[in-house]
Design a protein around this motif. Structure first.
Motif, PDB file in Angstrom:
ATOM      1  N   TYR A  29       9.632   9.817  -8.316  1.00 45.05           N
ATOM      2  CA  TYR A  29      10.597  10.440  -9.221  1.00 45.05           C
ATOM      3  C   TYR A  29       9.942  10.989 -10.477  1.00 45.05           C
ATOM      4  N   GLU A  30       8.826  10.429 -10.910  1.00 42.27           N
ATOM      5  CA  GLU A  30       8.078  11.017 -12.033  1.00 42.27           C
ATOM      6  C   GLU A  30       7.496  12.360 -11.628  1.00 42.27           C
ATOM      7  N   LYS A  80      10.224  14.886 -11.512  1.00 48.34           N
ATOM      8  CA  LYS A  80      10.661  15.285 -12.860  1.00 48.34           C
ATOM      9  C   LYS A  80       9.629  16.198 -13.537  1.00 48.34           C
ATOM     10  N   ASP A  81       8.347  15.893 -13.349  1.00 53.45           N
ATOM     11  CA  ASP A  81       7.293  16.570 -14.098  1.00 53.45           C
ATOM     12  C   ASP A  81       6.685  17.781 -13.398  1.00 53.45           C
TER      13      ASP A  81
END
Length: 129
Positions: free
Chosen positions: A47-48, A51-52
C-alpha cells in the motif's frame, strides 16, 4: 561501492519486487494478501508503493478492473445458465432502482415489545387468581 551504486541496486530490487507482486496479483485474482505473500512483501509495503508510485497504482487498478471484468463475465455465464442465485444477485445489485432490494423489518423491536407486554399482562392475570 558508492552510495549511488547502492541506491541503484536497491531501486532495481524494489522494481523486481513490484513486478513480482503485480504478477502474483494477477494470479491471485486481485487478492492483495496472497500476492504479497507470494512476492515476499508486507501489505504495508504494497500500500505504500501504491500510494507513492502512480505507475504501480495504475497497474494495480488495471489488474483489479480486469479481474472484476472476468468475474462479471462468470456471473453473466451463470445467469445465462438460468442459475437462480446469480439472477437474484444481479437483480439485487443492478436492479435496485427497479425495486429489487431486500427490506429489513424495522418493526421487530415493536413486535417484541408488544409480545413482552402480552406476556406481562398474562402474568398479571395469573397473579390475580
Amino acid at each position: 561501492m558508492s552510495k549511488e551504486d547502492t541506491l541503484a541496486k536497491l531501486a532495481a530490487k524494489t522494481e523486481r519486487k513490484k513486478s513480482k507482486v503485480l504478477k502474483a496479483l494477477v494470479e491471485s485474482k486481485g487478492i492483495v494478501a496472497y500476492a504479497c505473500e507470494a512476492a515476499g512483501i508486507t501489505r504495508k509495503t504494497f500500500y505504500e508503493w501504491k500510494k507513492d508510485d502512480p505507475d504501480f497504482a495504475e497497474k494495480v487498478d488495471d489488474i483489479t478492473e480486469a479481474t472484476l471484468d472476468r468475474v462479471e463475465g462468470k456471473l453473466l455465464e451463470a445467469i445465462n445458465d438460468d442459475n437462480i442465485t446469480a439472477i437474484i444477485f444481479y437483480l439485487k445489485t443492478k436492479g435496485r432502482k427497479r425495486g429489487y432490494v431486500e427490506q429489513i423489518d424495522t418493526n421487530v423491536t415493536n413486535s417484541f415489545e408488544k409480545l413482552m407486554q402480552e406476556v406481562d399482562a398474562e402474568d398479571d392475570e395469573d397473579d390475580d387468581d
